[in-house]
Design a protein around this motif. Structure first.
Motif: not given
Length: 687
Positions: A209-211, A242-253, A255-261
């Motif tokens: 996830n660091r990447y 989405y292909k790697e994590k499924g639909i759950k990625i869009f409400g996940s922690r 995604l929030i961290l990626a958005f902040l980055a």
């Protein structure tokens, strides 16, 4: 060898780009960007803050002139992009080779059987993709001049690499879990001496996830260079997530961290109001308020270029495919496109997630191109598509080599390398700008005509941009006051005029204030002027009145000149200005400009010795440059013909023929197409 190749590619590409580097300012936005980078100002929307900050560092290097330093920065970014293309291709091929463990036995079972290329040949596909980028028409061209697009390409590729790396590392989780379970034991039989496979998988995912977070940060930074082409890659990135994590990625922690980055990267836009507060030499849009900042960021002044007309879509698509077929070789030898087609087929058979990823990038770029009427740099907007072609061509090279028998593999590799070799042969002369002084000479030739203290009116960005560089950075002819007539329709421009021409602005204060009333209203509500003919007529009349005041007050102190696009305009934004000036003043051709006189008496035409070496040589870089072909050559030809006509009108037929002869040598095709010469002259010149 794989570890050394990125460095070799970087250095080799850098040498190539430096050998073909432009030695001074060029056309389009080059002059503007150099000035804003040097003085830390604000460039045209969206402001490109990251580019300006990094290019400013390049201007501090005490080697060569300032233009060369910023040109070299473009070469540096392009060389890094070439090396990164190699790494991106290897990451994509890793998935294709079947090295990535799958998360279920069913997926393993359903995976198609495939030929795998041995390790010792893996560098070949990456090198093919990287070489195609290095030798491509567009990236190589922008690597030799001042522009934002090589940095933009580098950052897009870095996002690609980080996302592919994240995907591959995520897939390694099963490998980590399997390794943590001793052979012959079940997960429930793990002893104290062996790690819990769930813990190992979780640790692997955290590392992966660091990447993702770094990719989001770089994505935010990239939006600070050329946000349109970067934003168009977002659907593809979302698909891969989405292909790697499924639909759950869009409400996940995650995604929030990626958005902040991403927001941290976007903070680079704080540069714009900071730079505006310093009142720099060029403060485009003056984004020192929230409203002006938002208008600058969103490029509101360019939104009129969008259209949903089918005719524009057809023209833009035709233009795009013309660019595509010339990009990597001669139009009639599309070897890179053939390899790319093989690569796409391989992705369809073996790695459809990546197939959809690259197709989404192509599709969204095409949709944007269909609706946006791009000007001189339309090829730069296609760079993400060209990246996809190079990447899939590398994958195609992998598939071809993998399908070969071991005995033939070396020979086939040699044949595959012919594809980038042809790209080099097709583009080397076209992209060699090592002797490109055309923009500098264009401005110098105008300076030769303009007397000390003269005022120059122009609507030609190919004059205004390089002239800005020569005046502000190299301090050439600071006595010449240059006014960009098109920028007079932007309220922020008046602060710049006030700083550079305080006397003129004070003398025309009344006319300027009247026009500014309408201009500010128009900027806030342009639809009101489109809907109300009276308002449109009033703002146009005040605009003409203000420009007449500029001319009138300047003539009281010195000469006034205008480029042909100002006084000969037969349409567009300044048609009424042209008509007003022609009615009020006598226009006399002098070299590459017209001189304006308040009286109707005789004023002789002068034709100074013009430096046209680069133009008359008709080198490939001149012949193939759309700006030179469509704007600069016609400007030279038009003014030389006008000078010839003026000589002929006063009986100086020898000088008239000399001017006609120079015009003919510059652009005979344009002259014939527009029937510029008097009857009988073309036949004499063609003999």
């Amino acid at each position: 060898m794989k570890k050394l190749l990125p460095g070799v590619l970087f250095l080799g590409s850098l040498v190539l780009f430096v050998r073909t580097l432009a030695p001074t300012v060029t056309f389009v936005d080059s002059g503007e960007l150099i000035v804003t980078a040097k003085n830390m100002g604000v460039a045209h929307p969206p402001g490109v803050p990251l580019y300006l900050l990094l290019a400013h560092l390049a201007t501090l290097v005490p080697l060569g002139n300032v233009a060369q330093r910023v040109n070299f920065f473009s070469a540096l970014c392009a060389a890094a992009a070439v090396a990164l293309m190699y790494l991106v291709t290897l990451e994509a091929i890793r998935a294709l080779r079947g090295q990535i463990p799958k998360l279920s036995g069913a997926k393993k079972k359903n995976r198609p059987q495939q030929a795998v290329l041995p390790e010792q040949f893996l560098w070949v596909p990456g090198l093919v993709a990287a070489a195609l980028m290095a030798f491509s028409r567009t990236l190589w061209a922008y690597a030799t001049v001042t522009e934002v697009y090589t940095l933009n390409t580098l950052l897009i590729l870095l996002v690609f690499w980080l996302m592919f790396r994240w995907r591959n590392r995520l897939a390694d989780r099963e490998g980590a879990a399997v390794k943590s379970v001793p052979h012959g034991k079940s997960k429930g039989a793990i002893t104290a001496n062996h790690a819990d496979p769930d813990v190992a998988a979780e640790r692997a995912e955290i590392n992966a996830n660091r990447y993702l977070y770094l990719a989001a940060f770089v994505f935010g930074l990239a939006l600070g260079v050329h946000h349109v082409t970067v934003a168009l890659t977002l659907p593809a990135i979302a698909w891969l997530a989405y292909k790697e994590k499924g639909i759950k990625i869009f409400g996940s922690r995650q995604l929030i961290l990626a958005f902040l980055a991403c927001l941290i990267g976007l903070a680079v836009y704080a540069y714009l109001p900071w730079a505006a507060s310093r009142s720099p030499v060029l403060n485009w849009g003056n984004p020192n308020t929230l409203e002006r900042f938002w208008r600058h960021l969103t490029g509101s002044q360019y939104q009129s270029n969008f259209s949903l007309s089918s005719e524009q879509a057809r023209q833009q698509m035709a233009s795009f495919f013309a660019l595509l077929f010339r990009e990597f070789s001669w139009t009639w030898l599309p070897g890179a496109l053939v390899l790319a087609a093989i690569g796409l087929y391989s992705l369809f058979k073996k790695e459809r997630a990546l197939l959809v990823y690259v197709l989404l990038i192509v599709a969204f770029n095409l949709l944007f191109a269909m609706g946006y009427d791009i000007a001189e740099d339309k090829d730069a907007y296609a760079l993400p598509v060209f990246l996809v072609v190079a990447l899939t061509a590398g994958i195609g090279a992998y598939s071809v080599l993998a399908a070969c028998s071991p005995k033939k593999r070396a020979a086939v590799a040699g044949i595959v390398f012919l594809v980038p070799a042809f790209a080099f042969a097709a583009n080397v002369r076209i992209n060699n700008r090592s002797g490109f002084y055309v923009a500098r000479d264009y401005v110098d030739n105008i300076f030769r005509t303009v007397s000390p203290g003269g005022l120059l009116l122009t609507a030609d960005w190919q004059v205004a941009s390089p002239m800005l560089y020569l005046q502000e950075i190299e301090r050439q002819r600071p006595d010449v006051a240059c006014i960009d007539v098109l920028l007079l329709r932007r309220s922020w421009y008046y602060a710049q005029l006030e700083a550079k021409n305080p006397t003129l602005m004070q003398q025309t204060h009344g006319e300027v204030q009247l026009f500014m009333e309408d201009l500010l209203h128009w900027e806030n509500d342009p639809d009101a002027y489109r809907k109300d003919p009276q308002l449109a007529q009033r703002i146009d009349a005040r605009f003409c009145s203000m420009i007449s005041a500029f001319v009138r007050n300047s003539l009281a102190r010195g000469p006034v000149y205008a480029t042909s696009d100002v006084v000969l305009s037969s349409g567009g934004e300044i048609e009424t200005v042209a008509n007003s000036l022609v009615r009020s003043y006598q226009i006399v051709p002098q070299g590459l400009v017209f001189q304006l006189f308040a009286d109707r008496g005789f004023h002789p035409t002068e034709l100074p010795n013009l430096n046209m070496k680069g133009l008359l040589d008709h080198t490939p870089v001149v012949n193939e440059d759309s700006v030179i072909r469509q704007k600069v050559l016609p400007a030279y030809a038009t003014m030389l013909v006008n000078c010839g006509r003026a000589f002929a009108a006063h009986g100086d037929h020898a000088r008239a023929m000399d001017a006609y002869r120079q015009a003919w040598a510059v652009d005979s095709a344009y002259i014939l197409e527009h029937n510029l010469l008097p009857a009988g002259v073309p036949e004499k010149l063609a003999q």
